[in-house]
Scaffold this motif. Structure first.
Motif, PDB file in Angstrom:
ATOM      1  N   ILE A 164       0.857  -1.187   0.000  1.00  0.00           N
ATOM      2  CA  ILE A 164       0.000   0.000   0.000  1.00  0.00           C
ATOM      3  C   ILE A 164       0.894   1.238   0.000  1.00  0.00           C
ATOM      4  CG2 ILE A 164      -1.732   1.294   1.307  1.00  0.00           C
ATOM      5  CD1 ILE A 164      -2.739  -1.335   2.430  1.00  0.00           C
ATOM      6  N   VAL A 165       0.637   2.125  -0.924  1.00  0.00           N
ATOM      7  CA  VAL A 165       1.423   3.353  -1.006  1.00  0.00           C
ATOM      8  C   VAL A 165       1.188   4.178   0.263  1.00  0.00           C
ATOM      9  CG1 VAL A 165       1.778   5.502  -2.268  1.00  0.00           C
ATOM     10  CG2 VAL A 165       1.304   3.383  -3.516  1.00  0.00           C
ATOM     11  N   GLY A 166       2.264   4.527   0.945  1.00  0.00           N
ATOM     12  CA  GLY A 166       2.173   5.284   2.190  1.00  0.00           C
ATOM     13  C   GLY A 166       2.466   4.449   3.412  1.00  0.00           C
ATOM     14  N   VAL A 167       2.587   3.131   3.249  1.00  0.00           N
ATOM     15  CA  VAL A 167       2.874   2.234   4.375  1.00  0.00           C
ATOM     16  C   VAL A 167       4.315   1.759   4.252  1.00  0.00           C
ATOM     17  CG1 VAL A 167       2.286   0.094   5.554  1.00  0.00           C
ATOM     18  CG2 VAL A 167       0.479   1.506   4.549  1.00  0.00           C
ATOM     19  N   GLY A 168       5.113   2.097   5.252  1.00  0.00           N
ATOM     20  CA  GLY A 168       6.499   1.652   5.289  1.00  0.00           C
ATOM     21  C   GLY A 168       6.682   0.534   6.298  1.00  0.00           C
ATOM     22  N   PRO A 169       7.914   0.063   6.477  1.00  0.00           N
ATOM     23  CA  PRO A 169       8.161  -1.054   7.416  1.00  0.00           C
ATOM     24  C   PRO A 169       7.734  -0.734   8.847  1.00  0.00           C
ATOM     25  CG  PRO A 169      10.046  -0.727   5.964  1.00  0.00           C
ATOM     26  CD  PRO A 169       9.129   0.419   5.717  1.00  0.00           C
ATOM     27  N   PHE A 170       8.081   0.450   9.330  1.00  0.00           N
ATOM     28  CA  PHE A 170       7.728   0.793  10.712  1.00  0.00           C
ATOM     29  C   PHE A 170       6.221   0.939  10.863  1.00  0.00           C
ATOM     30  CE2 PHE A 170       7.927   4.134  14.256  1.00  0.00           C
ATOM     31  CZ  PHE A 170       7.891   3.162  15.240  1.00  0.00           C
ATOM     32  N   LEU A 171       5.577   1.525   9.863  1.00  0.00           N
ATOM     33  CA  LEU A 171       4.128   1.681   9.924  1.00  0.00           C
ATOM     34  C   LEU A 171       3.438   0.321   9.858  1.00  0.00           C
ATOM     35  CD1 LEU A 171       2.196   4.005  10.218  1.00  0.00           C
ATOM     36  CD2 LEU A 171       2.022   4.159   7.747  1.00  0.00           C
ATOM     37  N   GLU A 172       4.006  -0.602   9.109  1.00  0.00           N
ATOM     38  CA  GLU A 172       3.442  -1.951   9.056  1.00  0.00           C
ATOM     39  C   GLU A 172       3.536  -2.620  10.424  1.00  0.00           C
ATOM     40  OE1 GLU A 172       3.786  -5.679   5.998  1.00  0.00           O
ATOM     41  OE2 GLU A 172       5.650  -4.958   6.920  1.00  0.00           O
ATOM     42  N   ARG A 173       4.656  -2.434  11.117  1.00  0.00           N
ATOM     43  CA  ARG A 173       4.790  -3.020  12.455  1.00  0.00           C
ATOM     44  C   ARG A 173       3.807  -2.380  13.435  1.00  0.00           C
ATOM     45  NH1 ARG A 173      10.253  -3.066  10.770  1.00  0.00           N
ATOM     46  NH2 ARG A 173      10.739  -1.069  11.779  1.00  0.00           N
ATOM     47  N   LYS A 174       3.519  -1.108  13.244  1.00  0.00           N
ATOM     48  CA  LYS A 174       2.511  -0.466  14.091  1.00  0.00           C
ATOM     49  C   LYS A 174       1.138  -1.110  13.886  1.00  0.00           C
ATOM     50  CE  LYS A 174       4.465   4.220  14.497  1.00  0.00           C
ATOM     51  NZ  LYS A 174       4.211   5.662  14.206  1.00  0.00           N
ATOM     52  N   ILE A 180      -3.824  -5.683  13.067  1.00  0.00           N
ATOM     53  CA  ILE A 180      -4.236  -5.508  11.673  1.00  0.00           C
ATOM     54  C   ILE A 180      -3.133  -6.091  10.796  1.00  0.00           C
ATOM     55  CG2 ILE A 180      -4.818  -3.826   9.885  1.00  0.00           C
ATOM     56  CD1 ILE A 180      -5.802  -1.973  12.113  1.00  0.00           C
ATOM     57  N   TYR A 181      -3.479  -7.190  10.092  1.00  0.00           N
ATOM     58  CA  TYR A 181      -2.476  -7.910   9.316  1.00  0.00           C
ATOM     59  C   TYR A 181      -2.818  -8.012   7.832  1.00  0.00           C
ATOM     60  CZ  TYR A 181      -0.739  -9.561  13.860  1.00  0.00           C
ATOM     61  OH  TYR A 181      -0.241  -9.644  15.133  1.00  0.00           O
ATOM     62  N   THR A 182      -4.069  -7.848   7.461  1.00  0.00           N
ATOM     63  CA  THR A 182      -4.478  -8.211   6.102  1.00  0.00           C
ATOM     64  C   THR A 182      -5.073  -7.019   5.355  1.00  0.00           C
ATOM     65  OG1 THR A 182      -6.701  -8.861   6.796  1.00  0.00           O
ATOM     66  CG2 THR A 182      -4.976 -10.551   6.881  1.00  0.00           C
ATOM     67  N   PHE A 183      -5.081  -7.176   3.995  1.00  0.00           N
ATOM     68  CA  PHE A 183      -5.738  -6.189   3.145  1.00  0.00           C
ATOM     69  C   PHE A 183      -7.241  -6.161   3.422  1.00  0.00           C
ATOM     70  CE2 PHE A 183      -2.134  -7.359   0.126  1.00  0.00           C
ATOM     71  CZ  PHE A 183      -1.382  -6.244   0.447  1.00  0.00           C
ATOM     72  N   GLU A 209      -6.536   8.780   4.584  1.00  0.00           N
ATOM     73  CA  GLU A 209      -7.477   9.148   3.523  1.00  0.00           C
ATOM     74  C   GLU A 209      -6.754   9.716   2.321  1.00  0.00           C
ATOM     75  OE1 GLU A 209      -9.868  11.794   5.797  1.00  0.00           O
ATOM     76  OE2 GLU A 209     -11.393  10.276   6.205  1.00  0.00           O
ATOM     77  N   ARG A 210      -5.738  10.552   2.564  1.00  0.00           N
ATOM     78  CA  ARG A 210      -5.015  11.144   1.432  1.00  0.00           C
ATOM     79  C   ARG A 210      -4.283  10.090   0.616  1.00  0.00           C
ATOM     80  NH1 ARG A 210      -3.861  15.261   5.209  1.00  0.00           N
ATOM     81  NH2 ARG A 210      -1.780  14.406   5.617  1.00  0.00           N
ATOM     82  N   ASP A 211      -3.719   9.086   1.298  1.00  0.00           N
ATOM     83  CA  ASP A 211      -3.033   8.012   0.575  1.00  0.00           C
ATOM     84  C   ASP A 211      -3.992   6.949   0.054  1.00  0.00           C
ATOM     85  OD1 ASP A 211      -0.620   9.231   0.965  1.00  0.00           O
ATOM     86  OD2 ASP A 211      -0.071   8.043   2.729  1.00  0.00           O
ATOM     87  N   ASN A 212      -5.273   7.068   0.423  1.00  0.00           N
ATOM     88  CA  ASN A 212      -6.314   6.172  -0.102  1.00  0.00           C
ATOM     89  C   ASN A 212      -6.011   4.704   0.221  1.00  0.00           C
ATOM     90  OD1 ASN A 212      -8.715   5.613  -1.345  1.00  0.00           O
ATOM     91  ND2 ASN A 212      -7.946   5.800  -3.444  1.00  0.00           N
ATOM     92  N   TRP A 213      -5.773   4.435   1.500  1.00  0.00           N
ATOM     93  CA  TRP A 213      -5.447   3.076   1.923  1.00  0.00           C
ATOM     94  C   TRP A 213      -6.587   2.100   1.616  1.00  0.00           C
ATOM     95  CZ3 TRP A 213      -2.675   2.761   7.325  1.00  0.00           C
ATOM     96  CH2 TRP A 213      -1.453   3.461   7.249  1.00  0.00           C
TER      97      TRP A 213
END
Length: 226
Positions: A164-174, A180-183, A209-213
């Protein structure tokens, strides 16, 4: 005027030239006379001013009294008396006169001349922003997420949320710290879920919202389901 024939053009032209030359000579002569008179007046004025200046200098020099020059006195720095480390021993000054030193005065002066450095209290409100502390702080609030609406998942079912555009490694760990693990979970976000998750992961307001997750997660989930 000069006995020439005025009807002859050449003679008339010559007569005009002679008149102009005469007028120029008269003007030059008058200019010389005027300039000479002005130069003479200026020289006289300069001589008068020089005379006045000389008289003024002479009057000041004659009335000046002789100044008395005071003898120069050199300053001699006298070193302070030598003080022994032992307060019971006498101190000897420069005149070799023994003088007993009061030990109480030494102690008092040591306390009065010392610099007092205040100890400032350390604020206990400074948050720990290390990664472990942040993830622990987020995991402690995982119960605030409405999993009944977005669905539940475990780590073994985890998708690569970094797609997902806007999600980095640290944000994924958060997000993992919240559970929250799945699309699919992100695709089920409502506006309320977006605001809550944005707050819990300590993210910039409105960034989800801006990155449209949500739309990105729906697209990845549909691809995975095919």
């Amino acid at each position: 005027m000069f006995g020439l024939d005025p009807l002859n053009q050449t003679v008339a032209f010559t007569e005009i030239v002679l008149l102009l030359a005469l007028a120029a000579f008269v003007g030059w002569l008058l200019g010389r006379l005027v300039r000479a008179s002005r130069v003479s007046a200026l020289r006289k004025a300069i001589i008068d001013k020089e005379t006045e200046l000389a008289d003024c200098r002479q009057s000041k020099t004659g009335g000046r009294s002789a100044q008395v020059v005071a003898p120069h006195v050199s300053r001699v720095d006298v070193p302070p008396p030598f003080v022994h480390a032992d307060p019971l021993l006498p101190a000897f000054s420069n005149d070799d006169t023994p003088e007993l030193i009061d030990e109480h005065s030494i102690v008092d002066s040591a306390y009065t001349t010392s610099t007092i450095i205040p100890i400032l209290p350390v604020s206990a409100d400074v948050p720990d922003n290390s990664e472990a502390a942040v993830l622990s702080r987020i995991a402690a609030r995982a119960g605030e997420v409405n999993f009944d609406r977005i669905g539940r998942a475990v780590a073994t079912e985890a998708d690569d949320l970094k797609d997902i555009v806007g999600v980095g490694p640290f944000l994924e760990r958060k997000l993992h710290s919240l559970g929250i693990y799945t699309f699919r979970q992100i695709a089920n976000f409502t506006n309320e879920d977006i605001d809550k998750v944005n707050e819990l992961i300590e993210f910039f307001p409105g960034r989800i919202e801006r990155d449209n997750w949500v739309e990105q997660a729906k697209e990845f989930y549909e691809r995975k389901a095919r």
